[in-house]
Design a protein around this motif. Sequence first.
Motif, PDB file in Angstrom:
ATOM      1  N   ALA A 258       0.829  -1.206   0.000  1.00  0.00           N
ATOM      2  CA  ALA A 258       0.000   0.000   0.000  1.00  0.00           C
ATOM      3  C   ALA A 258       0.866   1.260   0.000  1.00  0.00           C
ATOM      4  O   ALA A 258       0.573   2.234  -0.699  1.00  0.00           O
ATOM      5  CB  ALA A 258      -0.932  -0.011   1.208  1.00  0.00           C
ATOM      6  N   LYS A 259       1.955   1.235   0.769  1.00  0.00           N
ATOM      7  CA  LYS A 259       2.849   2.390   0.817  1.00  0.00           C
ATOM      8  C   LYS A 259       3.529   2.614  -0.525  1.00  0.00           C
ATOM      9  O   LYS A 259       3.633   3.745  -1.002  1.00  0.00           O
ATOM     10  CB  LYS A 259       3.896   2.184   1.910  1.00  0.00           C
ATOM     11  N   GLN A 260       3.996   1.541  -1.119  1.00  0.00           N
ATOM     12  CA  GLN A 260       4.682   1.664  -2.405  1.00  0.00           C
ATOM     13  C   GLN A 260       3.767   2.214  -3.490  1.00  0.00           C
ATOM     14  O   GLN A 260       4.197   2.975  -4.358  1.00  0.00           O
ATOM     15  CB  GLN A 260       5.242   0.308  -2.820  1.00  0.00           C
ATOM     16  N   ASN A 261       2.491   1.830  -3.424  1.00  0.00           N
ATOM     17  CA  ASN A 261       1.537   2.260  -4.446  1.00  0.00           C
ATOM     18  C   ASN A 261       0.749   3.500  -4.042  1.00  0.00           C
ATOM     19  O   ASN A 261      -0.086   3.967  -4.809  1.00  0.00           O
ATOM     20  CB  ASN A 261       0.569   1.118  -4.764  1.00  0.00           C
ATOM     21  N   GLN A 262       1.006   3.984  -2.821  1.00  0.00           N
ATOM     22  CA  GLN A 262       0.358   5.192  -2.309  1.00  0.00           C
ATOM     23  C   GLN A 262      -1.166   5.098  -2.386  1.00  0.00           C
ATOM     24  O   GLN A 262      -1.845   5.976  -2.925  1.00  0.00           O
ATOM     25  CB  GLN A 262       0.870   6.432  -3.061  1.00  0.00           C
ATOM     26  N   VAL A 263      -1.689   3.988  -1.827  1.00  0.00           N
ATOM     27  CA  VAL A 263      -3.133   3.767  -1.807  1.00  0.00           C
ATOM     28  C   VAL A 263      -3.584   3.504  -0.375  1.00  0.00           C
ATOM     29  O   VAL A 263      -2.792   3.107   0.489  1.00  0.00           O
ATOM     30  CB  VAL A 263      -3.543   2.574  -2.697  1.00  0.00           C
ATOM     31  N   SER A 264      -4.874   3.733  -0.136  1.00  0.00           N
ATOM     32  CA  SER A 264      -5.474   3.417   1.164  1.00  0.00           C
ATOM     33  C   SER A 264      -5.836   1.939   1.204  1.00  0.00           C
ATOM     34  O   SER A 264      -6.251   1.366   0.196  1.00  0.00           O
ATOM     35  CB  SER A 264      -6.734   4.255   1.382  1.00  0.00           C
ATOM     36  N   ILE A 265      -5.687   1.341   2.380  1.00  0.00           N
ATOM     37  CA  ILE A 265      -5.984  -0.078   2.521  1.00  0.00           C
ATOM     38  C   ILE A 265      -6.703  -0.334   3.843  1.00  0.00           C
ATOM     39  O   ILE A 265      -6.342   0.239   4.881  1.00  0.00           O
ATOM     40  CB  ILE A 265      -4.686  -0.917   2.417  1.00  0.00           C
ATOM     41  N   TRP A 266      -7.749  -1.170   3.790  1.00  0.00           N
ATOM     42  CA  TRP A 266      -8.501  -1.582   4.967  1.00  0.00           C
ATOM     43  C   TRP A 266      -8.553  -3.104   5.002  1.00  0.00           C
ATOM     44  O   TRP A 266      -8.465  -3.751   3.955  1.00  0.00           O
ATOM     45  CB  TRP A 266      -9.940  -1.057   4.928  1.00  0.00           C
ATOM     46  N   CYS A 267      -8.697  -3.645   6.185  1.00  0.00           N
ATOM     47  CA  CYS A 267      -8.981  -5.075   6.335  1.00  0.00           C
ATOM     48  C   CYS A 267     -10.449  -5.184   6.707  1.00  0.00           C
ATOM     49  O   CYS A 267     -10.830  -4.946   7.856  1.00  0.00           O
ATOM     50  CB  CYS A 267      -8.098  -5.693   7.424  1.00  0.00           C
ATOM     51  N   THR A 268     -11.292  -5.532   5.736  1.00  0.00           N
ATOM     52  CA  THR A 268     -12.736  -5.512   5.997  1.00  0.00           C
ATOM     53  C   THR A 268     -13.273  -6.806   6.601  1.00  0.00           C
ATOM     54  O   THR A 268     -14.469  -6.907   6.856  1.00  0.00           O
ATOM     55  CB  THR A 268     -13.533  -5.163   4.724  1.00  0.00           C
ATOM     56  N   GLU A 269     -12.391  -7.780   6.834  1.00  0.00           N
ATOM     57  CA  GLU A 269     -12.791  -8.966   7.604  1.00  0.00           C
ATOM     58  C   GLU A 269     -11.577  -9.581   8.276  1.00  0.00           C
ATOM     59  O   GLU A 269     -10.557  -9.829   7.631  1.00  0.00           O
ATOM     60  CB  GLU A 269     -13.428 -10.051   6.709  1.00  0.00           C
ATOM     61  N   TYR A 270     -11.698  -9.802   9.577  1.00  0.00           N
ATOM     62  CA  TYR A 270     -10.816 -10.726  10.284  1.00  0.00           C
ATOM     63  C   TYR A 270     -11.627 -11.308  11.436  1.00  0.00           C
ATOM     64  O   TYR A 270     -12.499 -10.647  11.994  1.00  0.00           O
ATOM     65  CB  TYR A 270      -9.528 -10.061  10.770  1.00  0.00           C
ATOM     66  N   GLY A 271     -11.381 -12.576  11.754  1.00  0.00           N
ATOM     67  CA  GLY A 271     -12.184 -13.182  12.793  1.00  0.00           C
ATOM     68  C   GLY A 271     -11.813 -14.632  13.012  1.00  0.00           C
ATOM     69  O   GLY A 271     -10.900 -15.171  12.378  1.00  0.00           O
ATOM     70  N   VAL A 272     -12.548 -15.269  13.915  1.00  0.00           N
ATOM     71  CA  VAL A 272     -12.289 -16.665  14.253  1.00  0.00           C
ATOM     72  C   VAL A 272     -13.595 -17.326  14.676  1.00  0.00           C
ATOM     73  O   VAL A 272     -14.430 -16.722  15.357  1.00  0.00           O
ATOM     74  CB  VAL A 272     -11.223 -16.783  15.363  1.00  0.00           C
ATOM     75  N   SER A 273     -13.765 -18.556  14.254  1.00  0.00           N
ATOM     76  CA  SER A 273     -14.978 -19.324  14.521  1.00  0.00           C
ATOM     77  C   SER A 273     -15.228 -19.503  16.013  1.00  0.00           C
ATOM     78  O   SER A 273     -14.298 -19.584  16.822  1.00  0.00           O
ATOM     79  CB  SER A 273     -14.858 -20.704  13.852  1.00  0.00           C
ATOM     80  N   LYS A 274     -16.505 -19.614  16.364  1.00  0.00           N
ATOM     81  CA  LYS A 274     -16.888 -19.918  17.743  1.00  0.00           C
ATOM     82  C   LYS A 274     -16.438 -21.307  18.167  1.00  0.00           C
ATOM     83  O   LYS A 274     -16.509 -21.643  19.357  1.00  0.00           O
ATOM     84  CB  LYS A 274     -18.407 -19.820  17.889  1.00  0.00           C
ATOM     85  N   ASN A 275     -15.976 -22.123  17.222  1.00  0.00           N
ATOM     86  CA  ASN A 275     -15.492 -23.453  17.577  1.00  0.00           C
ATOM     87  C   ASN A 275     -14.197 -23.400  18.373  1.00  0.00           C
ATOM     88  O   ASN A 275     -13.836 -24.372  19.036  1.00  0.00           O
ATOM     89  CB  ASN A 275     -15.291 -24.296  16.310  1.00  0.00           C
TER      90      ASN A 275
END
Length: 306
Positions: free
Chosen positions: A240-257
């Motif tokens: 993202a820095k090299q390309n000078q763009v904004s970046i988000w992580c729109t999903e991270y998580g873990v199962s209830k298992n």
Amino acid sequence: MERSWDSPRFKSAELTREIKNIQKKGYTHIRLPVALSYHLQSNPRFLSELESLIRFTEKERLQIILCNFDSELNRNNWQSHSSVIKSNWLSVLKKISFDTKYLAIELVNEPLVNPDTWENILMELLPEIREVKPDIPIIIGATNYNSLYELSRMRPLTGFGNIIYTFHFYEPFIFTHQGTPWTGNQNSTRGIPYPFEEGKIPSLNPKAKGTSGEINLRDYYQTGNMLAIEDKISQISEWAKQNQVSIWCTEYGVSKNADPASRKRYLEDVSATLHKYDIPGFIWEWEGNFGIKSLIHHSKSTKGNK
């Protein structure tokens, strides 16, 4: 609102009440997954209900991502379905005709086409969306389920303005998706803790024998820790820095298992790493198989017992 197989009804009053509950926990950014095709086809009031919800979030200054979840886009039907995706978004954006400061749109959740095809689809979608909403933030992920690795090989688009790039983070997959039936036998082994701890790793489920899950469990001592998490996230941050763009992580998580303590530790580690690299992150999900609503309640009750 993405589980079309449950025949959900989009009711702004009910969603507003739940969003208020989320606000009380201190959250200021929400990603709302919506099966656009399903709701547009099944509910004549959907667009009006959606408009009411967006007016509420704008009034509350609550950042909301509206994400398209039932695109059914694949390499065999991309030409016909890209037209459907475009039509759906134009219907939504023309209804939300007022100025918005806190709304962003995620064109397609986890596209499953080859990278060149995905670029062709974007080049068809983006000009028409920009005609309707010249400034709205548009969130775009890479192919192979919003893969971090595919994103690092993606060429940023130019000429459209206010584009945010996204990736989904579920590493290590053997931990985050343990016991999830839709991912197959590879993740049939349950009871995997986080972080890795010698002597506490369960035996391989016989169903996972001969699958990638066997290798992933074997290597978990290397992948099941914060250092491994940071190694991956730092690489996409550098892209993202090299390309000078904004970046988000729109999903991270873990199962209830996974056990609650491991879930909490994992979410804290990923959150801290994203924060370190100034990447906004959205936990998947509030309610459901990966829901943290019950995890928050569990943490509070545990504290109360101490």
